[in-house]
Design a protein around this motif. Structure first.
Motif, PDB file in Angstrom:
ATOM      1  N   ALA A 202       0.832  -1.207   0.000  1.00 27.92           N
ATOM      2  CA  ALA A 202       0.000   0.000   0.000  1.00 27.92           C
ATOM      3  C   ALA A 202       0.861   1.250   0.000  1.00 27.92           C
ATOM      4  CB  ALA A 202      -0.925   0.007   1.220  1.00 27.92           C
ATOM      5  N   ARG A 203       0.315   2.304  -0.611  1.00 25.41           N
ATOM      6  CA  ARG A 203       0.912   3.635  -0.511  1.00 25.41           C
ATOM      7  C   ARG A 203      -0.163   4.604  -0.072  1.00 25.41           C
ATOM      8  NH1 ARG A 203       3.087   5.783  -5.831  1.00 25.41           N
ATOM      9  NH2 ARG A 203       0.905   6.385  -6.101  1.00 25.41           N
ATOM     10  N   VAL A 204       0.164   5.422   0.942  1.00 27.38           N
ATOM     11  CA  VAL A 204      -0.787   6.369   1.510  1.00 27.38           C
ATOM     12  C   VAL A 204      -0.264   7.778   1.235  1.00 27.38           C
ATOM     13  CG1 VAL A 204      -2.080   7.015   3.564  1.00 27.38           C
ATOM     14  CG2 VAL A 204      -1.266   4.658   3.299  1.00 27.38           C
ATOM     15  N   SER A 205      -1.082   8.593   0.562  1.00 24.62           N
ATOM     16  CA  SER A 205      -0.652   9.921   0.131  1.00 24.62           C
ATOM     17  C   SER A 205      -0.981  10.994   1.168  1.00 24.62           C
ATOM     18  CB  SER A 205      -1.289  10.251  -1.225  1.00 24.62           C
ATOM     19  OG  SER A 205      -0.857   9.341  -2.216  1.00 24.62           O
ATOM     20  N   ARG A 206      -0.792  12.220   0.801  1.00 27.69           N
ATOM     21  CA  ARG A 206      -0.864  13.367   1.704  1.00 27.69           C
ATOM     22  C   ARG A 206      -2.200  13.417   2.464  1.00 27.69           C
ATOM     23  NH1 ARG A 206       1.949  18.279   1.733  1.00 27.69           N
ATOM     24  NH2 ARG A 206       0.870  19.960   2.826  1.00 27.69           N
ATOM     25  N   ASP A 207      -2.106  13.554   3.786  1.00 24.76           N
ATOM     26  CA  ASP A 207      -3.267  13.706   4.674  1.00 24.76           C
ATOM     27  C   ASP A 207      -4.282  12.574   4.522  1.00 24.76           C
ATOM     28  OD1 ASP A 207      -2.291  16.111   5.760  1.00 24.76           O
ATOM     29  OD2 ASP A 207      -3.150  17.273   4.115  1.00 24.76           O
ATOM     30  N   ALA A 208      -3.856  11.421   4.063  1.00 25.26           N
ATOM     31  CA  ALA A 208      -4.735  10.266   3.896  1.00 25.26           C
ATOM     32  C   ALA A 208      -4.501   9.262   5.021  1.00 25.26           C
ATOM     33  CB  ALA A 208      -4.502   9.608   2.539  1.00 25.26           C
ATOM     34  N   THR A 209      -5.486   8.372   5.205  1.00 25.10           N
ATOM     35  CA  THR A 209      -5.411   7.366   6.264  1.00 25.10           C
ATOM     36  C   THR A 209      -5.759   5.992   5.708  1.00 25.10           C
ATOM     37  OG1 THR A 209      -6.010   8.943   8.000  1.00 25.10           O
ATOM     38  CG2 THR A 209      -6.367   6.615   8.478  1.00 25.10           C
ATOM     39  N   GLU A 229       3.595   2.069   2.779  1.00 23.51           N
ATOM     40  CA  GLU A 229       4.455   3.249   2.652  1.00 23.51           C
ATOM     41  C   GLU A 229       3.640   4.502   2.926  1.00 23.51           C
ATOM     42  OE1 GLU A 229       5.886   5.539  -1.157  1.00 23.51           O
ATOM     43  OE2 GLU A 229       7.236   3.833  -0.829  1.00 23.51           O
ATOM     44  N   LEU A 230       4.033   5.226   3.966  1.00 23.56           N
ATOM     45  CA  LEU A 230       3.412   6.520   4.256  1.00 23.56           C
ATOM     46  C   LEU A 230       4.183   7.580   3.470  1.00 23.56           C
ATOM     47  CD1 LEU A 230       2.748   6.140   8.091  1.00 23.56           C
ATOM     48  CD2 LEU A 230       1.087   6.014   6.225  1.00 23.56           C
ATOM     49  N   THR A 233       2.961  13.833   3.210  1.00 27.00           N
ATOM     50  CA  THR A 233       2.978  14.583   4.460  1.00 27.00           C
ATOM     51  C   THR A 233       1.635  14.435   5.176  1.00 27.00           C
ATOM     52  OG1 THR A 233       4.514  16.199   3.548  1.00 27.00           O
ATOM     53  CG2 THR A 233       3.243  16.874   5.484  1.00 27.00           C
ATOM     54  N   GLY A 234       1.693  14.136   6.473  1.00 23.79           N
ATOM     55  CA  GLY A 234       0.470  14.016   7.256  1.00 23.79           C
ATOM     56  C   GLY A 234      -0.288  12.716   7.065  1.00 23.79           C
ATOM     57  N   SER A 235       0.272  11.752   6.372  1.00 25.92           N
ATOM     58  CA  SER A 235      -0.416  10.476   6.164  1.00 25.92           C
ATOM     59  C   SER A 235      -0.368   9.628   7.436  1.00 25.92           C
ATOM     60  CB  SER A 235       0.187   9.729   4.982  1.00 25.92           C
ATOM     61  OG  SER A 235       1.574   9.526   5.156  1.00 25.92           O
ATOM     62  N   ARG A 236      -1.315   8.666   7.511  1.00 20.52           N
ATOM     63  CA  ARG A 236      -1.464   7.868   8.721  1.00 20.52           C
ATOM     64  C   ARG A 236      -1.778   6.423   8.357  1.00 20.52           C
ATOM     65  NH1 ARG A 236      -2.758   8.645  14.154  1.00 20.52           N
ATOM     66  NH2 ARG A 236      -3.928   6.929  15.102  1.00 20.52           N
ATOM     67  N   ALA A 237      -1.230   5.489   9.129  1.00 13.95           N
ATOM     68  CA  ALA A 237      -1.538   4.073   8.959  1.00 13.95           C
ATOM     69  C   ALA A 237      -1.872   3.461  10.313  1.00 13.95           C
ATOM     70  CB  ALA A 237      -0.374   3.327   8.329  1.00 13.95           C
ATOM     71  N   LEU A 257       6.176  -1.155   7.848  1.00 14.86           N
ATOM     72  CA  LEU A 257       5.650   0.206   7.797  1.00 14.86           C
ATOM     73  C   LEU A 257       6.806   1.158   7.538  1.00 14.86           C
ATOM     74  CD1 LEU A 257       3.355   2.240   8.117  1.00 14.86           C
ATOM     75  CD2 LEU A 257       3.767   2.210  10.585  1.00 14.86           C
ATOM     76  N   PHE A 258       6.749   1.838   6.395  1.00 14.02           N
ATOM     77  CA  PHE A 258       7.808   2.756   5.979  1.00 14.02           C
ATOM     78  C   PHE A 258       7.293   4.192   6.082  1.00 14.02           C
ATOM     79  CE2 PHE A 258      10.350   4.349   2.038  1.00 14.02           C
ATOM     80  CZ  PHE A 258      11.187   5.078   2.860  1.00 14.02           C
ATOM     81  N   HIS A 259       7.823   4.931   7.053  1.00 16.03           N
ATOM     82  CA  HIS A 259       7.518   6.358   7.179  1.00 16.03           C
ATOM     83  C   HIS A 259       8.431   7.109   6.225  1.00 16.03           C
ATOM     84  CE1 HIS A 259       5.003   6.238  10.890  1.00 16.03           C
ATOM     85  NE2 HIS A 259       5.693   5.132  11.119  1.00 16.03           N
ATOM     86  N   LYS A 260       7.882   7.531   5.106  1.00 19.74           N
ATOM     87  CA  LYS A 260       8.673   8.219   4.081  1.00 19.74           C
ATOM     88  C   LYS A 260       8.468   9.731   4.118  1.00 19.74           C
ATOM     89  CE  LYS A 260       9.599   8.092  -0.910  1.00 19.74           C
ATOM     90  NZ  LYS A 260       9.204   7.462  -2.201  1.00 19.74           N
ATOM     91  N   GLY A 261       7.213  10.153   4.291  1.00 18.99           N
ATOM     92  CA  GLY A 261       6.896  11.582   4.305  1.00 18.99           C
ATOM     93  C   GLY A 261       6.997  12.169   5.703  1.00 18.99           C
ATOM     94  N   ALA A 262       6.888  13.479   5.762  1.00 20.30           N
ATOM     95  CA  ALA A 262       6.971  14.199   7.031  1.00 20.30           C
ATOM     96  C   ALA A 262       5.640  14.150   7.773  1.00 20.30           C
ATOM     97  CB  ALA A 262       7.385  15.647   6.773  1.00 20.30           C
TER      98      ALA A 262
END
Length: 395
Positions: A202-209, A229-230, A233-237, A257-262
């Motif tokens: 999975a990939r989670v984009s900006r401000d998405a959950t 993959e987060l 920015t502001g994404s959540r899993a 779980l890969f925290h990629k964005g800020a």
């Protein structure tokens, strides 16, 4: 006169960054080899880092690159979305998914058409989409690739249900666009002789959950590995799991779980109960906080309750941090038997031992059930736990 012996070359290894020429095996999930070509992978032996906890002989058929048996697994879709098909090369298939093991590569190459579920931008589904996979027989082989896409600012829930029996290799590709909120629940209630290896990416984009829940009760061997993959920015899993392993069952999840964005947030909690001779569960949790993931807040935990002798739980949390600017990060693991003080407290108030044990197990596992958010499914899962407990009492 001195002599120098060169270090042996290990397949899949890489050199130290100090340039000394020594080699170490790949340890972290992010460094693993990936390919769409099954021929690029060697058949697992059980010595590899990602297979060392798995009885690979029980998955042997899923390592063979051959066509599946017709009618082995019947897949149907119900709910507010109509399913479409995606050929290989058709977007968004492959946008976020690249196989990282042999069964996933075989499932990719042998799934001529992927099942595609797309939630339109700004849509809010008022009921879950249910994908049901029904296996016809344990001797039959099947492959599947499913793509789930949540459009910008959409909301929805997708439930994947697995029943019957088969040898099933499955890929699930999850795309969560900006501002979307998606819940994916995969429930494994296979017959006792089924084998199921699933790779979720999975990939989670900006401000998405993304809320991703794995529930495994049935099957001889079930291995569901989520990889999230987060990216924005502001994404959540929120990654949750529940398993109940009986005699001879092997239930496994390797979570990445890969925290990629800020400013990303991760919450990982898997719970399992085990009873019976040879009951086994495996949980490996890998969290990587990348160099650009400033302001990250992440926590992962695994809890296991061993109910009888002869059962065994393996739990390995791993945390890698590549930036010093985070809000918090941590991991925990605990495996044990009943809390004697809890049992004593309940029995001291006149509750029989069997009922006391039932209450403790339900209290332990219901934390995950309550996160499902689908009332009918929550009731079904609680009933399934009651059934498992009744089997323990009957023994």
């Amino acid at each position: 006169m001195s002599s120098v012996t060169s270090a042996p070359t290990v397949p899949g290894a890489k050199g130290h960054s100090d340039g000394a020429g020594a080699f170490v095996p790949v340890q972290t999930r992010s460094e693993r080899f990936r390919s769409y070509d099954p021929a690029a992978f060697e058949k697992p032996t059980g010595r590899e880092v990602n297979w060392k906890h798995t009885p690979v002989d029980r998955l042997a058929r899923l390592f063979v690159d051959e066509a599946g048996d017709e009618g082995a697994v019947a897949i149907s879709v119900s709910g507010p979305l109509a399913a479409a098909g995606l050929q290989a090369g058709a977007a968004p298939r492959g946008e976020v998914f690249t196989p990282e093991d042999l069964p996933a590569a075989v499932a990719w190459s042998r799934s001529a058409e992927a099942l595609y579920l797309s939630i339109p931008a700004d849509a809010e589904l008022d009921e879950p989409v249910v994908v049901e996979a029904v296996g016809a027989a344990t001797a039959l082989l099947a492959h599947a690739h499913i793509v789930i896409e949540a459009g910008v600012n959409s909301r929805g829930t997708v439930v994947l249900r697995h029943v019957g029996s088969a040898q099933f290799a499955q890929n699930v590709e999850i795309i969560v666009r900006d501002g979307a909120h998606l819940e994916v629940i995969t429930v494994q209630q296979w017959d006792d002789d089924a084998a199921h290896a699933a790779s979720h990416q999975a990939r989670v984009s900006r401000d998405a959950t993304l809320r991703h829940i794995v529930v495994s009760f049935g099957g001889a061997i079930v291995r569901v590995n989520p990889n999230v993959e987060l990216a924005g920015t502001g994404s959540r899993a929120e990654l949750y799991g529940l398993s109940y392993s009986d005699s001879g069952q092997h239930l496994e999840s390797q979570v990445y779980l890969f925290h990629k964005g800020a400013e990303t947030t991760g919450d990982v909690l898997y719970k399992g109960a085990l009873q019976g001779e040879g009951a086994r569960s495996v949980w490996v949790g890998d969290v990587l906080i990348g160099p650009d993931a400033v302001g990250t807040d992440s926590y992962e935990a695994n809890r296991n309750l061993v109910l009888t002798d002869g059962a065994r739980a393996e739990s390995t949390p791993n945390l890698e941090i590549e930036t010093g600017d985070i809000r918090g990060a941590g991991h925990a693991s605990a495996t044990g038997r009943f809390d004697d003080e809890q049992l004593f407290y309940l029995q001291a108030r006149g509750i029989p031992e069997d009922e006391a044990r039932r209450m403790v197990v339900l209290g332990f596992l219901s934390e995950i059930v309550q996160k499902v958010g689908v009332p009918e499914l929550e009731q079904e899962l609680l009933a399934a736990i009651e059934t498992e407990l009744a089997l323990e009492v009957a023994r």
